[in-house]
Write an enzyme that holds these catalytic residues in place. Structure first.
Site, PDB file in Angstrom:
ATOM      1  N   GLY B 122      57.034  -8.047 -29.469  1.00  0.00           N
ATOM      2  CA  GLY B 122      57.184  -9.482 -29.705  1.00  0.00           C
ATOM      3  C   GLY B 122      57.312  -9.774 -31.188  1.00  0.00           C
ATOM      4  O   GLY B 122      56.667  -9.120 -32.022  1.00  0.00           O
ATOM      5  N   GLY B 124      57.353 -13.184 -32.465  1.00  0.00           N
ATOM      6  CA  GLY B 124      57.053 -14.587 -32.761  1.00  0.00           C
ATOM      7  C   GLY B 124      56.138 -14.674 -33.975  1.00  0.00           C
ATOM      8  O   GLY B 124      56.047 -13.726 -34.756  1.00  0.00           O
ATOM      9  N   ARG B 412      44.855 -33.465 -25.350  1.00  0.00           N
ATOM     10  CA  ARG B 412      45.972 -33.336 -24.423  1.00  0.00           C
ATOM     11  C   ARG B 412      45.569 -33.413 -22.958  1.00  0.00           C
ATOM     12  O   ARG B 412      46.229 -34.071 -22.166  1.00  0.00           O
ATOM     13  CB  ARG B 412      46.671 -32.004 -24.681  1.00  0.00           C
ATOM     14  N   HIS B 483      52.676 -26.352 -21.040  1.00  0.00           N
ATOM     15  CA  HIS B 483      53.099 -26.183 -22.409  1.00  0.00           C
ATOM     16  C   HIS B 483      52.531 -24.924 -23.049  1.00  0.00           C
ATOM     17  O   HIS B 483      53.194 -24.253 -23.831  1.00  0.00           O
ATOM     18  CB  HIS B 483      52.647 -27.417 -23.177  1.00  0.00           C
ATOM     19  N   LEU B 523      49.983 -22.523 -33.835  1.00  0.00           N
ATOM     20  CA  LEU B 523      50.644 -21.889 -34.973  1.00  0.00           C
ATOM     21  C   LEU B 523      49.585 -21.261 -35.871  1.00  0.00           C
ATOM     22  O   LEU B 523      49.746 -20.158 -36.377  1.00  0.00           O
ATOM     23  CB  LEU B 523      51.453 -22.928 -35.752  1.00  0.00           C
TER      24      LEU B 523
END
Lengths: 252, 719
Positions: B122, B124, B412, B483, B523
């Protein structure tokens, strides 16, 4: 209001890099205009798979206009008719009932076709590897606010940094030039004080790599800016030229 | 020499073999083997009943005594399987744990680093930052991604921002406050020590990214700008317009590219991991598939790092990218890595609602919109007037009314559930009735259109492209969507899984967000793991590996792992039924969304277990793959990912069933307060659920108890 249309697709089919490739026609009925262009392709492919045929291969991933994977050349324009839009964000309401839509892969020597509409864009990675960075090891950074940066420069750097590396600029250019892609990165890093020390070597190394990858030169037609889904300004090419000249005079 | 004689030469005796099994009747049956590797012989044990992972390496065969030590190692191995999970949290006061521990981790000398290979799956935020940092340290790194470029990993789509306890705004922020907000936001289901470390290193991330040339938003004085985000009362979020994830990933990608140029990182794009290879119980390599030619490849390593993101695509419709998948984590799970809290999924309140059956994915509208947008529904049920025709007094600003302290900025899970409730009660808007309004009328009036454009211009444009409506003139319609997944591969304080030498970082591990993640923290965690945590903690393991023998990809373990992967894919390919992969995936998504989505009930979950089981059978009977095997075949790749999603769906439901409390994103309708808020049951469920794969039976639950010494567990209230 009628929410569905019928269209004729003319799609480039090519089995592999070595295959010659040809156009093939497909008819699609009852396409909901709220579908995205790629969802319309999903419908086409589901139909092909059910009939036992090979689905059309294309690159796509985030489907929200930011990863830069999608790359279709639609009716002679990279990413299709809508300004500032990637293929995945293009919706079928941009088309009319009975439209004929021609879809091709990016066509450039630097982007060889892998299969159907999928091309190899690793040349862009190699250009970045040649110098599209600031050499700072993890843990060596001073405080983020140690060097204030003029907001105007920071904003301009951001606008250049918005590039998603999709390659539409190359596909749109009659010379298959990658100058907008290279210019955006060079300009972003030249505008920031952190990019200063490597300013001269960066532009030279990236341009050398660009030439090695068989991308052409810029003749200022501006089609790259016109087709860029992130509307990266062609000013970045002028600044790239300026940076290159500067690098010949100054060492940093 | 005959095999038996060879065995006897190294001390093999049937009686001591039988003796061991008499003492331990629960040990799985099998036989001892002796195998030659290079010039030496080695003891192995092969399980007779297991389908995968059959061969267990024991030890080198040297002298008569070696069989006895092989027996001892074997019994230790089987006993270890019953051990409880050890999170390896270092001792000492919370604030000093990380700095003390970091200084005590054994080091690997530069000369030895050059000899060590690390595989990172990966690219990312977590994968790219880890590969770059490990490469800078001098390790040999091989990084893999399934996309055509490392820059396309789905971190790129994160919009809102990244948190850091910098206190640049002088509003009273601190490491402790960020830590406390994250623990509270996670509904007290995360580890104190991990979260504190995350808050501690958060400030370094911003410095690192600025130095790399990430163009964060700035104020006129040239200093970095911040904004506030859901669930907190300070402004600690750094951002780059609505494209923070893109800019941070490009920063990590450029650091990675620099190492590729230097030769310390080798990058393999369009490659997908199929299996992790265990030698002597430790992760020592991977089997990957080259997606362009369909061929399998083997790579040996001293450690393997998974950085493959979340599994939200189990719901079919999610804000994840089309290719995001659970395969690497799932194959590791089947090799013995525990999977933690799989039912903890985050449902984001502000996504563009579903418009029809053809929909392939959902698009998120950044949570930052809730800073200035106001959420409402009509007061009258089934009101069909256009939103601008509904007068102020006939609008129900339900979040502001219900949660006066936080208003539209509640976390959320709270915002999502509230939207579902008003829609379920019949107040929803749009054609489907599954949407609420997010209105910028007041913000435009107060701040001016220009300011609103500067803050959210790209999001407004994206909304208009997708829906054909102009959010400057008419309110946006939004609805919750999957999400982020807080659950993931279980890791200890070192970010190592239960398989020694196998690490999991970023969204693909479970560690920092508990039962609910706060905005702008994903992040932060991805980069914290990759830049500042894993490069240190991996030394703890690698320093012990220096003297371990190098392995070759020709070993039996690699043969077996590759054969398993190919035969599984071959049997999927051979089904040749009549259903496409997408259509089966849609069915799976519907089951999981309906029964293991925003609210979950005992009866619903039990029936869902049956539905998933039926769907699994359906997959193995009806899936249709066109094209050829072991060639370029995207449908086959998708099918391989789908079967892992189906199996994961089963585990998610089991996890949701086990946890008879409501916490964070996990809402059990049996556990709510009189006013319909989530009710946590700390006395029974204050633990991490770590699931262990079993060959022949249901997965086994291990509980890692959560201790809270520095925060008082309180009812999470945003009223």
């Amino acid at each position: 209001m009628n929410n569905s249309i019928s269209i004729t697709l003319v799609i480039w089919r090519q089995k592999s890099a070595l295959d010659k490739g040809k156009f093939k026609k497909y008819e699609l009925k009852n396409i909901d205009i709220n579908m995205s262009f790629l969802e319309m392709f999903d419908v086409l492919n589901e139909g092909l798979i059910s009939k036992g045929e090979d689905p059309v291969v294309f690159d796509h991933d985030c489907r929200e206009g930011i990863c830069g994977a999608c790359s279709m050349y639609i009716n002679g324009r990279p990413h299709g008719p809508q300004k500032g839009t990637t293929t995945c964000q293009l919706h079928m309401r941009q088309f009319k009932d009975g439209d004929k839509i021609v879809v091709e892969p990016w066509r450039a020597k630097g982007f060889p076709v892998i299969k159907d509409l999928m091309v190899d864009r690793s040349a862009f990675d190699r250009i970045i590897q040649a110098g599209g960075y600031i050499s700072v090891n993890t843990g060596n950074a001073p405080d983020g606010n140690a060097i204030p940066i003029n907001k105007a420069y920071a904003d301009e750097a951001f606008s250049a940094a918005e590039c998603i590396g999709c390659g539409a600029c190359v596909a749109a250019c009659k010379n298959a030039s990658a100058m907008l892609f290279v210019g955006a990165k060079v300009n972003q890093l030249s505008l920031l004080p952190q990019g200063g020390p490597e300013r001269a070597s960066r532009v030279q190394n990236m341009l050398t790599q660009m030439e090695k990858e068989d991308f052409g030169h810029c003749t200022n037609t501006g089609s790259c800016e016109a087709e860029c889904p992130k509307e990266i300004s062609v000013d970045n090419i002028s600044k790239l030229n300026k940076e290159y000249l500067r690098s010949l005079i100054k060492k940093s | 020499m005959k095999t038996l004689d060879l065995k006897k030469k190294y001390g093999y005796s049937v009686s001591s073999f039988l003796d061991l099994f008499e003492k331990n009747p629960s040990f799985p049956k099998g036989s001892f083997q002796i195998k030659k590797r290079g010039e030496s012989y080695y003891w192995y044990y092969t399980l007779s009943k297991a389908k995968s992972n059959r061969v267990k390496y024991l030890c080198k065969a040297k002298g008569k005594e070696s069989f006895q030590s092989a027996l001892e190692i074997l019994s230790k191995k089987f006993n270890n399987q019953n051990a409880s999970v050890n999170n390896n949290i270092p001792p000492g006061p919370l604030a000093d744990k990380w700095s003390n521990y970091r200084s005590s981790i054994p080091l690997v000398s530069p000369a030895n680093k050059k000899k060590m290979n690390i595989v990172v799956i990966g690219t990312g935020l977590a994968g790219a930052s880890a590969s770059a940092s490990l490469g800078e340290l001098g390790y040999n790194v091989k990084a893999f991604c399934f996309q055509d470029s490392a820059r396309r990993a789905h971190s790129i789509a994160a919009q809102g921002g990244i948190n850091a306890a910098k206190n640049y705004q002088n509003d009273g922020d601190s490491v402790y406050r960020l830590f406390y907000d994250t623990i509270k936001g996670g509904d007290y289901r995360s580890r104190e020590a991990n979260v504190y470390r995350l808050a501690e290193v958060s400030a370094n991330i911003i410095d690192q990214c600025v130095a790399q040339g990430v163009p964060f938003a700035r104020e006129y004085g040239g200093l970095l700008d911040n904004r506030s985000f859901g669930g907190v009362q300070v402004s600690r979020t750094f951002y780059a317009r609505g494209q923070t994830g893109q800019q941070l990933l490009l920063g990590a990608y450029s650091a990675l590219s620099r190492q590729v140029k230097k030769g310390s990182v080798q990058l393999f794009t369009r490659h997908e991991m199929q299996d992790v290879v265990l030698v002597d119980g430790e992760a020592r390599g991977v089997i990957v598939k080259d997606l362009v030619n369909g061929q399998y490849q083997r790579f040996a390593a001293d450690a393997v790092v998974l950085a493959t993101g979340g599994y939200g695509n189990v719901y079919y419709l999610s804000t994840n990218a089309m290719g995001s998948n659970v395969t690497a984590s799932w194959r590791a799970f089947k090799k013995g890595a525990y999977f933690a809290n799989p039912s903890f999924c985050q449902i984001h309140p502000t996504c563009i609602p579903v418009s029809g059956d053809h929909q392939s994915k959902l698009t998120l509208m950044s949570e930052s919109l809730r800073n200035d947008g106001r959420i409402w529904v009509p007061k009258k049920k089934g009101d069909t007037r256009t939103p601008i025709d509904i007068p102020e007094e006939e609008r129900n600003y339900y979040l502001e009314r219900r949660y006066p302290a936080f208003g539209n900025l509640v976390p959320r899970d709270v915002a999502s559930r509230a939207a579902k409730e008003v829609c379920d009660d019949g107040y929803g808007v749009g054609n489907s009735g599954l949407a609420v309004y997010l209105d910028f009328k007041d913000a435009i009036q107060k701040l001016g259109k220009e300011t609103v454009t500067a803050k959210y211009g790209n999001l407004f444009a994206m909304y208009e492209k997708i829906t054909g409506e102009d959010p400057y003139k008419t309110p946006m319609r939004i609805y919750p969507a999957i999400h982020y997944t807080m659950g993931g591969t279980w890791v200890d304080y070192n970010l190592m899984t239960t398989i020694p030498g196998l690490y999991a970082i970023g969204e693909c591990n479970f560690s920092d967000h508990g039962a609910n993640r706060l905005g702008a923290s994903a992040l932060m965690q991805g980069l914290a793991d990759g830049y500042f945590i894993l490069p240190y903690t991996i030394g703890n393991y690698l320093s012990k590996q220096i003297s371990t023998e190098k392995i070759s990809t020709q070993m039996e373990e690699f043969n077996e792992a590759e054969a398993q992967s190919t035969s599984k894919m071959q049997s999927i390919f051979d089904v040749q039924g009549n259903q496409t992969v997408e259509s089966i995936h849609k069915k799976l998504g519907k089951i999981i969304w309906d029964y293991c989505g925003m609210s979950r009930s005992e009866a619903g979950l039990i029936s869902a277990l049956g539905y998933v089981d039926e769907l699994k059978k359906e997959f193995w009977k009806t899936v249709k793959i066109p094209g050829e095997f072991q060639s370029f075949n995207t449908e086959l790749d998708k099918a391989g990912r789908l079967i892992d999603f189906i199996e994961l769906g089963d585990l998610m439901i089991r996890d949701a069933l086990n946890r008879r409390e409501s916490c964070g994103g996990h809402f059990r309708i049996e556990s709510q307060t009189e006013t319909g808020e989530a009710k946590r049951i700390d006395s029974e469920y204050s633990y991490v659920s770590a699931w262990e794969h079993q060959q022949e039976s249901e997965p086994r639950l291990h509980k890692e108890k959560l201790e809270f010494e520095n925060v008082k567990m309180a009812k999470r209230s945003y009223k």
